[in-house]
Design a protein around this motif. Structure first.
Motif, PDB file in Angstrom:
ATOM      1  N   MET A   1       0.850  -1.202   0.000  1.00  0.00           N
ATOM      2  CA  MET A   1       0.000   0.000   0.000  1.00  0.00           C
ATOM      3  C   MET A   1       0.877   1.240   0.000  1.00  0.00           C
ATOM      4  O   MET A   1       1.885   1.295   0.669  1.00  0.00           O
ATOM      5  N   THR A   2       0.508   2.232  -0.786  1.00  0.00           N
ATOM      6  CA  THR A   2       1.257   3.490  -0.742  1.00  0.00           C
ATOM      7  C   THR A   2       0.282   4.620  -0.426  1.00  0.00           C
ATOM      8  O   THR A   2      -0.927   4.477  -0.593  1.00  0.00           O
ATOM      9  N   GLY A   3       0.817   5.748   0.012  1.00  0.00           N
ATOM     10  CA  GLY A   3      -0.010   6.919   0.278  1.00  0.00           C
ATOM     11  C   GLY A   3      -0.859   6.751   1.516  1.00  0.00           C
ATOM     12  O   GLY A   3      -0.716   5.796   2.268  1.00  0.00           O
ATOM     13  N   SER A   4      -1.793   7.693   1.714  1.00  0.00           N
ATOM     14  CA  SER A   4      -2.634   7.690   2.911  1.00  0.00           C
ATOM     15  C   SER A   4      -3.828   6.784   2.680  1.00  0.00           C
ATOM     16  O   SER A   4      -4.249   6.585   1.531  1.00  0.00           O
ATOM     17  N   PRO A   5      -4.404   6.271   3.761  1.00  0.00           N
ATOM     18  CA  PRO A   5      -5.638   5.498   3.590  1.00  0.00           C
ATOM     19  C   PRO A   5      -6.679   6.377   2.885  1.00  0.00           C
ATOM     20  O   PRO A   5      -6.810   7.550   3.196  1.00  0.00           O
ATOM     21  N   ARG A   6      -7.407   5.787   1.939  1.00  0.00           N
ATOM     22  CA  ARG A   6      -8.371   6.586   1.184  1.00  0.00           C
ATOM     23  C   ARG A   6      -9.805   6.299   1.567  1.00  0.00           C
ATOM     24  O   ARG A   6     -10.679   7.084   1.325  1.00  0.00           O
ATOM     25  N   SER A   7     -10.058   5.110   2.088  1.00  0.00           N
ATOM     26  CA  SER A   7     -11.442   4.779   2.404  1.00  0.00           C
ATOM     27  C   SER A   7     -11.482   4.063   3.741  1.00  0.00           C
ATOM     28  O   SER A   7     -10.453   3.652   4.283  1.00  0.00           O
ATOM     29  N   ASP A  10      -9.507   0.967   4.311  1.00  0.00           N
ATOM     30  CA  ASP A  10      -8.060   1.023   4.544  1.00  0.00           C
ATOM     31  C   ASP A  10      -7.699   1.252   6.006  1.00  0.00           C
ATOM     32  O   ASP A  10      -6.524   1.323   6.350  1.00  0.00           O
ATOM     33  N   HIS A 134      -2.625  10.688  14.294  1.00  0.00           N
ATOM     34  CA  HIS A 134      -2.189  10.306  12.945  1.00  0.00           C
ATOM     35  C   HIS A 134      -0.670  10.430  12.819  1.00  0.00           C
ATOM     36  O   HIS A 134      -0.009   9.588  12.203  1.00  0.00           O
ATOM     37  N   ARG A 138       1.671   7.048  12.067  1.00  0.00           N
ATOM     38  CA  ARG A 138       2.522   6.843  10.885  1.00  0.00           C
ATOM     39  C   ARG A 138       3.979   6.651  11.294  1.00  0.00           C
ATOM     40  O   ARG A 138       4.670   5.775  10.785  1.00  0.00           O
TER      41      ARG A 138
END
Ligand SMILES: CC(C)(COP(=O)(O)OP(=O)(O)OC[C@H]1O[C@@H](n2cnc3c(N)ncnc32)[C@H](O)[C@@H]1OP(=O)(O)O)[C@@H](O)C(=O)NCCC(=O)NCCSC(=O)C[C@](C)(O)C(=O)O
Ligand SMILES: [Mg+2]
Length: 360
Positions: A1-7, A10, A134, A138
């Motif tokens: 997975m890359t980037g921030s959770p989108r939904s 995630d 958050h 991370r």
């Protein structure tokens, strides 16, 4: 997975490649007392190994109450203690420095690689909103991945600002790492501009007074001291229950006043908290007593469970109505007793000795 959770899907995805999978449920590990020690204080540090098994949680404190000059010694002291101690059933937590302090980054980048496999929970002070969780979430994921840890370190937030209290629900739901909340009554009082200068506990000026008696206008009118912290603790309890995590009272600074300490702890227990802090060794026994259901409570709870059969309908027990809902209340106590008996042989003996008459 890359980037921030989108939904929402995630939410349970790791926040860094190679980080352990987040937990879907926070384990209900007994944590009646979270005992604070300053790892830079040699006398306190020396006592820690012998406290294993006598207290549910040992917490190496790096934040307030540790002098600025000792911050690095505290961090290093905690690493040494964690490496040299076998903790058995006792959990190891730490309280890191505040997120705006010059120490917190080194706290996390030192502790996770060095002792991340031993740390159960990181307590984060002065949490203001979900953004603080958050950030820690991370960073922990990155550090866990780098350190090759196979289980996630959990996060506990202290509510000690008005903004934190206002955002309590979003804080609890900010990450699957969220384990629980504690009250920080000293910082919270200052931030709210409350006028108490005590670290937790009541205040004799916060009271209600009985109405005057028209027949005895000069008679002394009794007063009843009120609980300054009721509102905040009740909000914490609801927010935690809503998110499946655990609320704790916090510090009681009047170490000498063991009676009022017990009262404050009991209020929190009755309202739904699972534990509290202990600042001095003598507060551990108070917390263990208060946050363990009494033999009387468990006797009653087991009688209700036995009397309710399949758990539906209504029955009379000792002149009182019991039904599906009061059964659920009793099961809260029975389940807690089972969890505590699993780690506390003395309590197990007491609970095992309870006899519930058959056929009630
Ligand atoms: C209150 C103090 C100064 C009294 O310390 P003392 O030395 O005067 O007490 P004592 O009764 O003389 O101590 C007897 C023995 O026990 C030891 N001892 C004493 N305490 C501990 C301990 N915790 N763990 C292990 N050992 C301890 C002490 O070193 C001594 O050892 P000795 O017999 O060998 O001489 C001391 O107990 C202490 O520093 N406790 C921890 C305080 C702390 O962690 N405060 C921060 C949490 S509260 C907070 O931060 C607020 C909050 C949430 O942020 C917000 O509301 O905003
Ligand atoms: Mg504080």
């Amino acid at each position: 997975m890359t980037g921030s959770p989108r939904s929402a899907k995630d939410f349970f995805a790791p926040l860094a490649v190679g980080a352990p999978a987040p937990l879907r449920e926070i384990p209900a590990r007994p944590s009646r007392a979270i005992h604070f020690f300053d790892p830079s204080n040699p006398k306190m540090a020396a006592k820690v190994p012998d406290m294993v098994g006598t207290v549910d949680v040992l917490l190496g404190n790096l934040e307030d109450a540790v002098k600025a000059d000792n911050k690095e010694a505290a961090r290093e002291g905690l690493v040494t203690i964690a490496r040299e101690t076998s903790f058995g059933p006792t959990q190891l937590w730490t309280r890191i420095n505040a997120l705006d302090s010059p120490w917190v980054l080194d706290d996390l980048t030192t502790l996770v690689p060095a002792i991340g496999d031993k740390l159960d929970v990181v307590m984060v002070p002065k949490v203001q909103g979900a953004e603080d969780i958050h950030y820690v979430d991370r960073l922990l994921a990155q550090l866990e991945a780098k350190a090759g840890l196979d289980r996630p370190i959990l996060v506990h937030a202290i509510l000690e600002t008005a903004r934190g209290v206002a955002n309590v629900e979003e804080i609890c739901g900010a990450s699957p790492r969220m384990q629980g909340l504690s009250l920080g009554p000293a910082d919270l009082a200052a931030d709210r501009r409350m006028k108490t200068t005590r670290v937790g506990g009541g205040h004799p000026g916060y009271l209600v007074r009985r109405d005057p008696n028209p027949d005895q206008p000069d008679a002394v009118r009794p007063t009843y001291q009120q609980d300054l912290w009721h509102y905040t603790i009740a909000r914490m309890v609801d927010a935690c229950a809503m998110h499946g995590i655990y609320p704790y009272y916090g510090p009681f600074g009047d170490i000498a006043d063991v009676v009022a300490c017990e009262d404050q702890f009991r209020n929190a227990f009755l309202l739904g908290c699972v534990g509290t802090w202990s600042l001095h060794p003598k507060q551990i026994a108070i917390a263990n007593k208060v946050f363990s259901p009494s033999v009387e409570d468990i006797t009653h709870a087991r009688r209700v469970v036995a009397a309710m059969g399949d758990g539906t309908g209504a029955v009379m027990l000792d002149g009182k109505m019991e039904d599906d809902a009061s059964l659920k209340q009793c099961l809260v106590l029975v389940e807690l007793a089972e969890q505590l008996a699993a780690i506390d042989p003395e309590l197990k003996k007491q609970y095992d000795a309870i006899e519930v008459p058959a056929g009630e």
